[in-house]
Design a protein around this motif. Sequence first.
Motif: not given
Ligand SMILES: [Fe+2]
Length: 165
Positions: A51, A56, A77, A111, A115
Amino acid sequence: MSQDAIVMLKAAHKQFRGLFRALQKASTTPARKGKLVEKIIELLTVHTYIENEVMYPRVRALLPDLEDDVLESYEEHHVADLLVMELVPMTWKDERFVAKATVLIENVEHHIEEEEQDWFPKVREGLSRTQLREIGAELAAAKETAPRRPEQPSALKKTLDAVIA
Ligand SMILES: [Fe+2]
Ligand SMILES: [Fe+2]
């Protein structure tokens, strides 16, 4: 045909949820919990890496409106990385092991929810199927070379970058 990036990442999230449930079961023995945490750490190391390296930055470049969501996710993260680094030298025999693993899980669950609920839907809306498949192919390629252990140099670099940046 490569897989859609969001489908891929959600499949990984599902795998985490399954492992978390197994870990939280009262009938799971402490030694088994140790093994489950090892597996969670391995999958988490790969998942956050791909990611950070692919999903990202691509989203940030293609959908500038999602900048804040992406930046917040990097920070989440980072918190997970720090907890993982503290868990690595511990074993299930350590009295703080399960407590620390539980805090990690709570963070990761939050988290994953963000997302899936907050910004992946906006990515789905903002990008074409072709773009999502291209990112999916990049994620799959990154997975091949991703670190599997948090103490591997490429994983450490990610953790350090997050601390210094
Ligand atoms: Fe993530
Ligand atoms: Fe994720």
